[in-house]
Scaffold this motif. Structure first.
Motif, PDB file in Angstrom:
ATOM      1  N   VAL A 164       0.970  -1.133   0.092  1.00 48.44           N
ATOM      2  CA  VAL A 164      -0.078   0.071  -0.104  1.00 48.44           C
ATOM      3  C   VAL A 164       0.742   1.301  -0.065  1.00 48.44           C
ATOM      4  O   VAL A 164       0.637   2.337  -0.788  1.00 48.44           O
ATOM      5  CB  VAL A 164      -0.919  -0.023   1.051  1.00 48.44           C
ATOM      6  N   GLY A 165       2.013   1.153   0.844  1.00 49.91           N
ATOM      7  CA  GLY A 165       2.839   2.237   0.940  1.00 49.91           C
ATOM      8  C   GLY A 165       3.564   2.686  -0.411  1.00 49.91           C
ATOM      9  O   GLY A 165       3.737   3.808  -0.902  1.00 49.91           O
ATOM     10  N   ARG A 166       3.881   1.646  -1.308  1.00 53.25           N
ATOM     11  CA  ARG A 166       4.537   1.773  -2.404  1.00 53.25           C
ATOM     12  C   ARG A 166       3.485   2.591  -3.519  1.00 53.25           C
ATOM     13  O   ARG A 166       4.007   3.462  -4.072  1.00 53.25           O
ATOM     14  CB  ARG A 166       4.964   0.565  -3.237  1.00 53.25           C
ATOM     15  N   ARG A 167       2.243   1.880  -3.505  1.00 52.38           N
ATOM     16  CA  ARG A 167       1.284   2.595  -4.213  1.00 52.38           C
ATOM     17  C   ARG A 167       0.979   4.029  -3.942  1.00 52.38           C
ATOM     18  O   ARG A 167       0.870   4.883  -5.010  1.00 52.38           O
ATOM     19  CB  ARG A 167      -0.034   1.596  -4.288  1.00 52.38           C
ATOM     20  N   ARG A 168       1.064   4.405  -2.925  1.00 49.83           N
ATOM     21  CA  ARG A 168       0.833   5.682  -2.233  1.00 49.83           C
ATOM     22  C   ARG A 168       2.076   6.636  -2.992  1.00 49.83           C
ATOM     23  O   ARG A 168       1.921   7.960  -3.392  1.00 49.83           O
ATOM     24  CB  ARG A 168       0.477   6.027  -0.976  1.00 49.83           C
ATOM     25  N   ILE A 169       3.313   6.239  -2.688  1.00 46.79           N
ATOM     26  CA  ILE A 169       4.223   6.813  -3.227  1.00 46.79           C
ATOM     27  C   ILE A 169       4.336   7.275  -4.757  1.00 46.79           C
ATOM     28  O   ILE A 169       4.839   8.483  -5.229  1.00 46.79           O
ATOM     29  CB  ILE A 169       5.581   6.260  -2.769  1.00 46.79           C
ATOM     30  N   ASP A 170       3.959   6.276  -5.267  1.00 47.93           N
ATOM     31  CA  ASP A 170       3.908   6.296  -6.761  1.00 47.93           C
ATOM     32  C   ASP A 170       2.596   7.056  -7.384  1.00 47.93           C
ATOM     33  O   ASP A 170       2.655   7.236  -8.457  1.00 47.93           O
ATOM     34  CB  ASP A 170       3.780   4.963  -7.575  1.00 47.93           C
ATOM     35  N   ASP A 171       1.858   7.462  -6.670  1.00 53.67           N
ATOM     36  CA  ASP A 171       0.566   7.897  -7.060  1.00 53.67           C
ATOM     37  C   ASP A 171       0.687   9.584  -6.889  1.00 53.67           C
ATOM     38  O   ASP A 171       0.577   9.967  -5.555  1.00 53.67           O
ATOM     39  CB  ASP A 171      -0.562   7.603  -6.392  1.00 53.67           C
ATOM     40  N   PRO A 172       1.012  10.442  -7.686  1.00 48.97           N
ATOM     41  CA  PRO A 172       1.016  11.891  -7.472  1.00 48.97           C
ATOM     42  C   PRO A 172      -0.044  12.466  -6.453  1.00 48.97           C
ATOM     43  O   PRO A 172       0.160  13.370  -5.760  1.00 48.97           O
ATOM     44  CB  PRO A 172       1.404  12.490  -8.841  1.00 48.97           C
ATOM     45  N   ARG A 173      -1.254  11.942  -6.847  1.00 50.62           N
ATOM     46  CA  ARG A 173      -2.336  12.651  -6.186  1.00 50.62           C
ATOM     47  C   ARG A 173      -2.360  12.330  -4.686  1.00 50.62           C
ATOM     48  O   ARG A 173      -2.756  13.098  -3.733  1.00 50.62           O
ATOM     49  CB  ARG A 173      -3.554  12.109  -6.772  1.00 50.62           C
ATOM     50  N   ARG A 174      -1.916  10.908  -4.655  1.00 48.49           N
ATOM     51  CA  ARG A 174      -1.996  10.494  -3.106  1.00 48.49           C
ATOM     52  C   ARG A 174      -0.852  11.207  -2.233  1.00 48.49           C
ATOM     53  O   ARG A 174      -0.881  11.637  -1.179  1.00 48.49           O
ATOM     54  CB  ARG A 174      -1.855   9.184  -3.071  1.00 48.49           C
ATOM     55  N   VAL A 175       0.364  11.722  -3.019  1.00 50.58           N
ATOM     56  CA  VAL A 175       1.315  12.292  -2.370  1.00 50.58           C
ATOM     57  C   VAL A 175       0.854  13.739  -2.233  1.00 50.58           C
ATOM     58  O   VAL A 175       1.231  14.248  -0.979  1.00 50.58           O
ATOM     59  CB  VAL A 175       2.403  11.984  -3.367  1.00 50.58           C
TER      60      VAL A 175
END
Length: 301
Positions: A164-175
């Motif tokens: 989940v953390g990797r997906r968040r880091i790779d998603d500019p909107r989540r960042v």
């Protein structure tokens, strides 16, 4: 101070010491011999990777040691469980590397063992710097750590939380949403002006999921916090070196009461409050923080 685009290459190694096998990464000047050594003790959770930004900023004048605390990275928990045992392991690491004296920087959850090192090995400590360092006896058990003590469940949830953390880091909107949520208004404004701050924050987030499982270290840190809350506050009267305490006035993780404790407990300590900053001010205010640390270490040597 160099930015992320000038990253210094640091590679970890496992060193055999009198306390056991300790993982450490070393960053040092290339052109000339360092004037002194600096030991940077990472927080909770994490490993040596957390200290890379500070190592990049200090290594042009110092040999910077980035150990993984026991239970984190490739350092087994058998190296030491208590803060005093951690401190003695750092001294054993210095022996193995042929280093007589050093300045020690304790960050967040690494603060107690850094202070213990200065207290237990005063003849080997040139300066002590606390960066949002926790005083374990003042910490309420963090809700985010409680799940780590559940046998089996924690092992099951760890790879899920990392994914989940990797997906968040790779998603500019989540960042962007996470920055809005976690940074102070001043920090957010700085991050929008300077993309290097966001790069540092993302690198820090990746460091939490790059290494081996942090469960052994987290469980031990939790046990040490619980033990500290049941005991008298630690006595640091034996600390003989100058001490610099850096804390932020908007830190919701480690409050100013921790800084005030160390200011009272460490003889002659200097307390510096970073205004408008939160727990990650060493990254959001990296240049300011690193320069404060560099100047203090130089003046103490």
């Amino acid at each position: 101070m160099p930015g992320p685009e000038e990253q210094v290459q640091v590679a970890p190694a496992v060193v055999n010491t009198a306390a056991g096998r300790v993982e450490v990464a070393v960053a040092a000047p290339i052109a000339e011999a360092p004037s002194a050594a600096v030991l940077v003790v990472h927080g909770t959770p994490g490993d040596w990777r957390q200290g890379r930004p500070l190592a990049e900023d200090l290594c042009h004048a110092h040999r910077v040691l980035l150990p993984s605390r026991p239970g984190y990275g490739a350092t087994p928990l058998s190296v030491g469980r208590t803060y005093d045992e951690h401190a003695d392991a750092y001294a054993a690491l210095m022996d193995a590397l042929g280093i007589e004296r050093c300045a020690v920087v304790g960050v967040s959850g690494g603060g107690p063992s850094a202070a213990a090192f200065a207290s237990r090995h005063p003849d080997r400590t040139t300066a002590l710097v606390s960066v949002c360092a926790m005083a374990a006896h003042l910490v309420a058990v963090p809700r985010g750590m409680r799940w780590t003590v559940l046998p089996g469940l924690a092992e099951l949830l760890t790879p899920i939380s990392r994914a989940v953390g990797r997906r968040r880091i790779d998603d500019p909107r989540r960042v962007e949403a996470e920055l809005e949520r976690s940074l102070t208004p001043d920090e957010l404004a700085r991050a929008k002006r300077d993309p290097r701050i966001v790069e540092d924050l993302l690198r820090h987030a990746r460091s939490m999921i790059e290494g081996p499982s942090a469960l052994p270290g987290m469980r031990n840190d939790l046990a040490q916090i619980i033990a500290a809350r049941r005991s008298a506050p630690p006595d640091y009267a034996g600390v003989a070196c100058p001490s610099l305490l850096l804390y932020a006035d908007a830190d919701e993780v480690i409050g100013l009461d921790h800084g005030r404790f160390y200011a009272d407990a460490l003889p002659g300590a200097q307390l510096k409050i970073i205004e408008g900053a939160g727990h990650v001010f060493a990254l959001t205010r990296r240049r300011e923080t690193s320069e404060l640390i560099a100047r203090f270490i130089a003046s103490a040597s």
